[in-house]
Design a protein around this motif. Structure first.
Motif, short mmCIF file in Angstrom:
data_model
loop_
_atom_site.label_atom_id
_atom_site.label_comp_id
_atom_site.label_asym_id
_atom_site.label_seq_id
_atom_site.Cartn_x
_atom_site.Cartn_y
_atom_site.Cartn_z
N LEU A 75 0.82 -1.21 0.00
CA LEU A 75 0.00 0.00 0.00
C LEU A 75 0.85 1.26 0.00
CD1 LEU A 75 -2.74 -1.26 2.45
CD2 LEU A 75 -3.12 -0.58 0.07
N LEU A 76 1.94 1.27 0.77
CA LEU A 76 2.84 2.41 0.73
C LEU A 76 3.44 2.57 -0.66
CD1 LEU A 76 4.78 2.18 4.13
CD2 LEU A 76 3.02 3.84 3.49
N ALA A 77 3.77 1.45 -1.29
CA ALA A 77 4.42 1.50 -2.60
C ALA A 77 3.52 2.06 -3.68
CB ALA A 77 4.91 0.10 -2.98
N VAL A 78 2.19 1.87 -3.55
CA VAL A 78 1.28 2.42 -4.57
C VAL A 78 0.77 3.81 -4.19
CG1 VAL A 78 0.58 0.14 -5.36
CG2 VAL A 78 -0.79 1.30 -3.61
N GLY A 79 1.22 4.34 -3.05
CA GLY A 79 0.91 5.73 -2.72
C GLY A 79 -0.19 5.96 -1.72
N ALA A 80 -0.59 4.93 -0.97
CA ALA A 80 -1.59 5.14 0.07
C ALA A 80 -0.99 5.99 1.18
CB ALA A 80 -2.07 3.80 0.64
N GLY A 81 -1.79 6.93 1.67
CA GLY A 81 -1.31 7.82 2.72
C GLY A 81 -2.45 8.63 3.31
N PRO A 82 -2.13 9.58 4.19
CA PRO A 82 -3.16 10.30 4.93
C PRO A 82 -4.16 11.08 4.07
CG PRO A 82 -1.00 10.61 5.94
CD PRO A 82 -0.77 9.91 4.63
N ASP A 83 -3.81 11.38 2.84
CA ASP A 83 -4.71 12.16 1.99
C ASP A 83 -5.56 11.28 1.07
OD1 ASP A 83 -2.61 11.24 0.45
OD2 ASP A 83 -2.51 13.04 -0.81
N THR A 203 5.45 -20.77 6.99
CA THR A 203 6.79 -20.61 7.55
C THR A 203 6.67 -20.28 9.04
OG1 THR A 203 6.86 -18.27 6.90
CG2 THR A 203 7.77 -19.86 5.36
N SER A 204 5.53 -20.62 9.62
CA SER A 204 5.10 -20.31 10.99
C SER A 204 4.64 -18.87 11.10
CB SER A 204 6.15 -20.64 12.05
OG SER A 204 7.16 -19.67 12.14
N ALA A 205 5.38 -17.96 10.55
CA ALA A 205 4.98 -16.56 10.37
C ALA A 205 5.75 -16.06 9.17
CB ALA A 205 5.30 -15.72 11.60
N GLY A 206 5.15 -15.20 8.39
CA GLY A 206 5.85 -14.69 7.23
C GLY A 206 4.90 -14.34 6.11
N GLY A 207 5.43 -13.67 5.11
CA GLY A 207 4.62 -13.29 3.96
C GLY A 207 5.53 -12.95 2.79
N MET A 208 4.92 -12.63 1.67
CA MET A 208 5.67 -12.34 0.45
C MET A 208 4.93 -11.29 -0.36
SD MET A 208 8.57 -13.53 -1.06
CE MET A 208 8.82 -15.27 -0.69
N LEU A 209 5.68 -10.32 -0.87
CA LEU A 209 5.16 -9.31 -1.80
C LEU A 209 5.69 -9.68 -3.18
CD1 LEU A 209 5.20 -5.47 -1.31
CD2 LEU A 209 6.25 -6.46 -3.34
N VAL A 210 4.81 -9.64 -4.21
CA VAL A 210 5.24 -9.99 -5.56
C VAL A 210 4.75 -8.93 -6.55
CG1 VAL A 210 5.33 -12.47 -5.13
CG2 VAL A 210 3.19 -11.46 -5.91
N SER A 211 5.55 -8.71 -7.59
CA SER A 211 5.19 -7.72 -8.60
C SER A 211 6.14 -7.84 -9.78
CB SER A 211 5.26 -6.30 -8.02
OG SER A 211 4.94 -5.32 -8.98
N ASP A 212 5.69 -7.34 -10.92
CA ASP A 212 6.57 -7.18 -12.09
C ASP A 212 7.21 -5.80 -12.13
OD1 ASP A 212 6.49 -9.69 -13.44
OD2 ASP A 212 4.44 -9.24 -14.08
N ASP A 213 6.88 -4.95 -11.18
CA ASP A 213 7.37 -3.59 -11.14
C ASP A 213 8.65 -3.54 -10.28
OD1 ASP A 213 7.86 -0.86 -10.57
OD2 ASP A 213 5.73 -0.37 -10.70
N ALA A 214 9.80 -3.48 -10.94
CA ALA A 214 11.08 -3.51 -10.24
C ALA A 214 11.24 -2.33 -9.29
CB ALA A 214 12.23 -3.54 -11.24
N THR A 215 10.80 -1.16 -9.72
CA THR A 215 10.94 0.03 -8.88
C THR A 215 10.09 -0.09 -7.63
OG1 THR A 215 11.35 1.38 -10.84
CG2 THR A 215 10.68 2.54 -8.83
N LEU A 216 8.87 -0.60 -7.78
CA LEU A 216 7.97 -0.78 -6.63
C LEU A 216 8.58 -1.74 -5.62
CD1 LEU A 216 4.13 -1.28 -6.75
CD2 LEU A 216 5.55 -2.82 -5.40
#
Length: 386
Positions: A75-83, A203-216
């Motif tokens: 969410l931070l990577a796509v620009g979610a924020g206070p506004d 993995t008992s706890a853990g997660g993964m983010l995936v994307s084709d966007d290298a910059t993100l």
């Protein structure tokens, strides 16, 4: 359903989705321990990221400490924020809405489709129009693949593309699922998976983010590693987070990933058996049944009390007395005290599913004896209600 060794006494509890861990996972963990590399950029974690990316068909993957952390970074990577606002299905686990709140954005809830439990795309279309007309900046639509069944992306993606709104796919429950032959988690600008103790693989706890966007992904990696700048000393231009996945847990994940197909097959076999059992029971149906692409993480039965003559809670109580765990679908976010004052577009569908559904033991680690106990208990209940 394929036979599975092991037996449990009648007093032993049967859990909804217990971890499926064995000797292979033990060997991978021992190998990682003996290698002596525990830093957040070790070979096990790097390999796990590459293997997950290859499995789902994306360019990049980022191992993180939880699915919630992955959602936060996405969410931070796509620009979610206070506004901004982020549209969230009301039928979901609290982590989906919580991650929005972490960014300072406002969650706006949308109801679900009664057949699948996934977000109602038609209702979403109307909601997005009203938000845009009101001058709200919609940072993202969060699509949650409930119980491992993918959202109707053929309808969702064009809708969001037409309004320029990014899709973040919460595939926490859906690793290994597909939609039109494409892997869950790969439909949005960014997707996430969860590896918590009760997920399809763990993995008992853990997660993964995936994307084709290298910059993100690079931005998310930077923030998740305390936002440390690439200089010899510790320097930070951003507020960062301690969200990296442990290399030991990554080793566990690599073993689990190698067994993913067989674990999915067992859950699918359980789903098929539940479907056959309830097919002749008036007023019942299996939520999201008939989707060959679902990993069948959980199987949930929906009960119409007027037709069935009993309520989902009655079956839950009967199973609990036998030591068998079950639970309703998620309590909708708009009914949670912490989010009760948030804007929501509702039809009553999520409320109805919460009141009338029951998730049944679905784990690949269930022994044959445990499975027979579950089905014997359900059959006993049904016969007593005729």
């Amino acid at each position: 359903m394929a036979p599975r060794s092991g037996g449990a006494g009648v007093t032993d509890p049967v859990y909804l989705s217990p971890p499926d861990i064995g000797e292979l996972e033990e060997s991978y963990l021992l190998r990682a321990i003996r290698a002596g590399r525990f830093d957040p950029d070790g070979p096990e974690l790097n390999a796990f990221e590459r293997e997950v990316a290859a499995r789902v068909g994306v360019g990049y993957a980022l191992g993180l400490s939880s699915g919630t952390a992955a959602l936060h970074m996405a969410l931070l990577a796509v620009g979610a924020g206070p506004d901004s606002v982020v549209v969230v299905p009301t039928l979901t686990f609290a982590a989906t809405a919580n991650a929005v709140t972490y960014t300072g954005a406002e969650p706006v809830f949308v109801d679900c489709d009664t057949a699948t439990g996934n977000l109602d795309v038609e209702l979403l279309s109307d909601l997005l129009g009203r938000l845009v007309d009101a001058g709200r900046r919609v940072a993202a639509v969060l699509a949650v693949d409930i119980n491992g069944r993918c959202v109707d992306y053929d309808r969702l993606l064009p809708l969001c593309a037409a309004t320029g709104i990014p899709v973040v796919e919460d595939a926490a429950q859906a690793l290994g699922s597909t939609y039109r032959g494409r892997c869950a988690g790969t439909f949005g600008q960014v997707g996430i998976y969860s590896f918590s103790h009760n997920k399809i693989m763990t993995t008992s706890a853990g997660g993964m983010l995936v994307s084709d966007d290298a910059t993100l992904v690079a931005r998310a990696r930077h923030l998740a590693n305390q936002a440390r700048e690439p200089v010899p000393h510790y320097e930070h231009r951003d507020v960062g987070y301690n969200y990296r996945l442990s290399t030991l847990l990554a080793a566990l994940g690599r073993a689990q990933l190698g067994r993913l197909d067989s674990m999915i097959a067992r859950r699918q076999a359980l789903r098929d058996r539940y479907t056959r059992l309830f097919a002749s029971v008036p007023g019942t149906r299996i939520l999201g049944a008939g989707d060959p692409g679902s990993n069948c993480w959980l199987t949930s039965v929906v009960v119409e009390p007027e037709r069935a003559g009993w309520q989902a809670g009655h079956l839950a109580a009967h199973l609990a007395a036998l030591g068998v765990e079950s639970r309703p679908m998620w309590k909708p976010m708009h009914r949670q005290p912490v989010y009760a004052d948030r804007q929501a577009a509702l039809t009553g569908a999520a409320d109805q599913l919460f009141a009338s559904s029951l998730s049944l033991p679905s784990g690949s680690a269930l022994t044959d004896n445990q499975v027979e106990r579950v089905f014997a208990g359900i059959t006993e209940f049904l016969e007593g209600r005729r």
